[in-house]
Design a protein around this motif. Sequence first.
Motif, PDB file in Angstrom:
ATOM      1  N   LYS A  43       0.831  -1.208   0.000  1.00  0.00           N
ATOM      2  CA  LYS A  43       0.000   0.000   0.000  1.00  0.00           C
ATOM      3  C   LYS A  43       0.864   1.256   0.000  1.00  0.00           C
ATOM      4  CE  LYS A  43      -3.631  -2.164   2.715  1.00  0.00           C
ATOM      5  NZ  LYS A  43      -4.382  -2.126   3.969  1.00  0.00           N
ATOM      6  N   ALA A  44       0.257   2.339  -0.441  1.00  0.00           N
ATOM      7  CA  ALA A  44       0.907   3.641  -0.298  1.00  0.00           C
ATOM      8  C   ALA A  44       1.114   3.901   1.181  1.00  0.00           C
ATOM      9  CB  ALA A  44       0.031   4.729  -0.910  1.00  0.00           C
ATOM     10  N   ASP A  45       2.137   4.649   1.528  1.00  0.00           N
ATOM     11  CA  ASP A  45       2.496   5.022   2.895  1.00  0.00           C
ATOM     12  C   ASP A  45       3.149   3.864   3.661  1.00  0.00           C
ATOM     13  OD1 ASP A  45       2.703   7.176   4.729  1.00  0.00           O
ATOM     14  OD2 ASP A  45       1.127   6.256   5.948  1.00  0.00           O
ATOM     15  N   THR A  46       3.701   2.891   2.929  1.00  0.00           N
ATOM     16  CA  THR A  46       4.458   1.813   3.565  1.00  0.00           C
ATOM     17  C   THR A  46       5.869   2.321   3.849  1.00  0.00           C
ATOM     18  OG1 THR A  46       3.172   0.132   2.409  1.00  0.00           O
ATOM     19  CG2 THR A  46       5.284  -0.565   3.325  1.00  0.00           C
ATOM     20  N   TYR A  47       6.376   2.003   5.031  1.00  0.00           N
ATOM     21  CA  TYR A  47       7.688   2.469   5.485  1.00  0.00           C
ATOM     22  C   TYR A  47       8.773   1.492   5.031  1.00  0.00           C
ATOM     23  CZ  TYR A  47      11.345   3.724   8.874  1.00  0.00           C
ATOM     24  OH  TYR A  47      12.513   4.086   9.479  1.00  0.00           O
ATOM     25  N   PHE A  48       9.807   2.007   4.370  1.00  0.00           N
ATOM     26  CA  PHE A  48      10.936   1.198   3.898  1.00  0.00           C
ATOM     27  C   PHE A  48      12.255   1.833   4.325  1.00  0.00           C
ATOM     28  CE2 PHE A  48       7.681  -0.249   0.986  1.00  0.00           C
ATOM     29  CZ  PHE A  48       7.974  -1.596   0.836  1.00  0.00           C
ATOM     30  N   VAL A  49      13.256   0.979   4.541  1.00  0.00           N
ATOM     31  CA  VAL A  49      14.614   1.434   4.838  1.00  0.00           C
ATOM     32  C   VAL A  49      15.533   0.931   3.730  1.00  0.00           C
ATOM     33  CG1 VAL A  49      14.284   1.573   7.328  1.00  0.00           C
ATOM     34  CG2 VAL A  49      15.093  -0.565   6.326  1.00  0.00           C
ATOM     35  N   LEU A  50      16.553   1.723   3.429  1.00  0.00           N
ATOM     36  CA  LEU A  50      17.521   1.352   2.398  1.00  0.00           C
ATOM     37  C   LEU A  50      18.280   0.114   2.858  1.00  0.00           C
ATOM     38  CD1 LEU A  50      18.850   2.096  -0.311  1.00  0.00           C
ATOM     39  CD2 LEU A  50      20.459   3.503   0.993  1.00  0.00           C
ATOM     40  N   LEU A  51      18.344  -0.898   2.009  1.00  0.00           N
ATOM     41  CA  LEU A  51      19.061  -2.124   2.339  1.00  0.00           C
ATOM     42  C   LEU A  51      20.551  -1.890   2.141  1.00  0.00           C
ATOM     43  CD1 LEU A  51      18.408  -5.097   3.146  1.00  0.00           C
ATOM     44  CD2 LEU A  51      18.756  -5.650   0.740  1.00  0.00           C
ATOM     45  N   PRO A  52      21.363  -2.085   3.188  1.00  0.00           N
ATOM     46  CA  PRO A  52      22.803  -1.858   3.040  1.00  0.00           C
ATOM     47  C   PRO A  52      23.455  -2.906   2.132  1.00  0.00           C
ATOM     48  CG  PRO A  52      22.298  -2.685   5.240  1.00  0.00           C
ATOM     49  CD  PRO A  52      20.998  -2.490   4.538  1.00  0.00           C
ATOM     50  N   ASP A  53      24.593  -2.551   1.545  1.00  0.00           N
ATOM     51  CA  ASP A  53      25.324  -3.452   0.654  1.00  0.00           C
ATOM     52  C   ASP A  53      25.813  -4.713   1.369  1.00  0.00           C
ATOM     53  OD1 ASP A  53      24.963  -1.654  -1.405  1.00  0.00           O
ATOM     54  OD2 ASP A  53      26.894  -0.681  -1.090  1.00  0.00           O
ATOM     55  N   THR A  54      25.844  -4.689   2.688  1.00  0.00           N
ATOM     56  CA  THR A  54      26.335  -5.838   3.453  1.00  0.00           C
ATOM     57  C   THR A  54      25.320  -6.980   3.514  1.00  0.00           C
ATOM     58  OG1 THR A  54      25.539  -4.815   5.496  1.00  0.00           O
ATOM     59  CG2 THR A  54      27.849  -4.454   4.905  1.00  0.00           C
ATOM     60  N   ILE A  55      24.089  -6.720   3.081  1.00  0.00           N
ATOM     61  CA  ILE A  55      23.054  -7.759   3.073  1.00  0.00           C
ATOM     62  C   ILE A  55      22.795  -8.175   1.629  1.00  0.00           C
ATOM     63  CG2 ILE A  55      20.665  -8.332   3.625  1.00  0.00           C
ATOM     64  CD1 ILE A  55      20.817  -6.355   5.943  1.00  0.00           C
ATOM     65  N   THR A  56      22.954  -9.463   1.349  1.00  0.00           N
ATOM     66  CA  THR A  56      22.773 -10.014   0.017  1.00  0.00           C
ATOM     67  C   THR A  56      21.341 -10.501  -0.169  1.00  0.00           C
ATOM     68  OG1 THR A  56      25.071 -10.758   0.030  1.00  0.00           O
ATOM     69  CG2 THR A  56      23.638 -11.764  -1.591  1.00  0.00           C
TER      70      THR A  56
END
Length: 94
Positions: A43-56
């Motif tokens: 849905k719109a307004d879903t919270y996301f965080v940038l996935l760091p390069d250390t996680i494959t």
Amino acid sequence: MHPVKDLGRSIRTDQPLAAVIVHTLNGVQPRLQVTDSSPVMVKADTYFVLLPDTITVIDALGNSLTPSGQFWLSGETIDPHHVLIDKEFLPGKE
């Protein structure tokens, strides 16, 4: 516990987006594996965080996946299942 320890850069989506469900894999290196129940819509307004390069991110066969933009992981989900999007967010457009 969320696989992204430092939640650093985050966004809330402004529209519904296609996504995949991933689950965390235990091991030496943090990994997220796409599940068979994908794809889904968030849905719109879903919270996301940038996935760091250390996680494959891997597919069901263990092959590494590369984003066309950036991988973003749902920030309000609990291990072992999360939602992953591949999107490039431009500064000022988030």
